[in-house]
Design an enzyme around this catalytic site. Structure first.
Site, PDB file in Angstrom:
ATOM      1  N   LYS A 200     -42.623 -24.152 151.707  1.00 12.03           N
ATOM      2  CA  LYS A 200     -43.168 -24.853 152.872  1.00 12.03           C
ATOM      3  C   LYS A 200     -42.579 -26.253 152.973  1.00 12.03           C
ATOM      4  CE  LYS A 200     -46.936 -27.240 152.971  1.00 12.03           C
ATOM      5  NZ  LYS A 200     -48.332 -27.731 152.916  1.00 12.03           N
ATOM      6  N   ASP A 218     -48.042 -23.386 156.916  1.00  7.32           N
ATOM      7  CA  ASP A 218     -49.163 -24.132 156.347  1.00  7.32           C
ATOM      8  C   ASP A 218     -50.467 -23.421 156.707  1.00  7.32           C
ATOM      9  OD1 ASP A 218     -49.599 -24.677 159.010  1.00  7.32           O
ATOM     10  OD2 ASP A 218     -49.751 -26.852 158.756  1.00  7.32           O
TER      11      ASP A 218
END
Length: 333
Positions: A200, A218
């Site tokens: 991420k 996320d």
């Protein structure tokens, strides 16, 4: 003439005349039947014409209702239909958030990667209020690598989990100095080897500091793609792969911004503002939140609700669109 012969001739002629009459009557009867059938069809057509407007009106009424009540896509939605729906959602969100951008303040790749690591388990706003002091004291990887952990902890305390985060940012700074000449690498395989950096964080850096497409999965992204039924996967890596297959690579970074912004401003975790949602007709989860437009409008956050955003120094495009910069740490919000 012999009367007997005449009588015989008359009897013989009678069947012939009868037969001739039958032949003549057949066309007349057939014509009458045809006329009757034609009249029946005409009557049926008139009856159908009288019913048709009601059916048409029902269709129009149903179409109008769809603007406020979103129909759920069929369970057996084809892959092609899913791709079309997903891309339409992204296009419409691009119109709603044309100024979408990463909501972490940064001036270079080093600041972005540190800020992204610090954003775990807290808001971007809190990170943006904290990093100015951090970067003022430790502007380079070399500076942060040599920092006193206790001093860094004090600066990072407002972000939560400050001890673990201090260890991560000092550790990644040392790795940058020792393995990459103090520069943030622009490759995924190198970024994920840095302390505190996962896929991420790596894609945030690649997409926003290096212009290399990536999908940022996320918590907001995970929640929304599940509500939209883009994928049934639950693990971030698998979600990333499933969603990536629905869009061209060039869309990945902006797609991430659009989805995350929508999740923060409108499609909240606990009380999604369904009644104020621009993509309600495309959403299978419509109705999970507040559907009354007026009540939903009160749930909107950040600039959509008339409040400041998360960046202290947002892009000019955001400010031009009516967005407001966030207050510094300790200031009244």
């Amino acid at each position: 003439m012999n009367p007997v012969k005449k009588s015989a001739s008359a009897k013989k002629a009678a069947p012939v005349a009868k037969a001739a009459g039958s032949k003549k009557a057949a066309p007349v009867e057939k014509a009458a039947a045809s006329k009757k059938a034609a009249a029946g069809k005409k009557a049926a057509a008139v009856k159908e014409a009288a019913v048709a407007p009601k059916k048409a009106a029902a269709v129009v009424k149903k179409a109008s209702a769809a603007k406020t009540v979103a129909p759920k896509p069929p369970r057996n939605e084809s892959h092609t239909a899913l791709v079309r729906r997903a891309r339409r959602i992204n296009r419409e969100l691009a119109e709603v958030f044309p100024y979408a951008h990463p909501e972490l303040d940064f001036e270079n790749p080093f600041q972005l990667i540190v800020a992204t690591v610090l954003s775990a388990q807290t808001t971007d706003l809190r990170v943006n209020q904290t990093t100015p002091s951090l970067f003022a004291k430790y502007p380079t990887p070399e500076d942060l690598a040599a920092a006193n952990p206790e001093e860094v902890e004090e600066i990072l305390r407002p972000t939560g989990f400050f001890r673990a985060k201090t260890k991560s940012v000092i550790g990644l700074s040392k790795a940058l100095v020792e393995n990459h000449a103090g520069e943030v690498p622009g490759r995924l395989e190198d970024l994920v080897k840095l302390p505190g950096v996962g896929r991420k964080t790596a894609f945030v850096v690649l997409g926003n500091a290096f212009g290399r497409p990536g999908i940022t999965v996320d918590t907001h992204f995970q929640r929304l793609v599940k509500r939209w039924q883009w994928t049934e996967e639950s693990e971030p890596d698998k979600i990333e792969a499933a969603v990536a297959a629905l869009f061209p690579k060039s869309d990945w970074t902006d797609l991430s911004h659009h989805v995350i912004w929508h999740g923060r401003r409108i499609c909240h975790a606990r009380k999604p503002a369904c009644g104020a949602c621009p993509i309600a007709p495309l959403c299978p989860a419509y109705g999970e939140g507040e559907t009354d437009p007026d009540k939903a409008a009160k749930l909107l956050k950040y600039e959509k609700g008339g409040f400041p955003g998360q960046r202290l120094n947002p892009p000019q495009a955001y400010l031009d669109a009516g967005g407001k910069a966030a207050p510094p740490l300790g200031a009244a919000g």
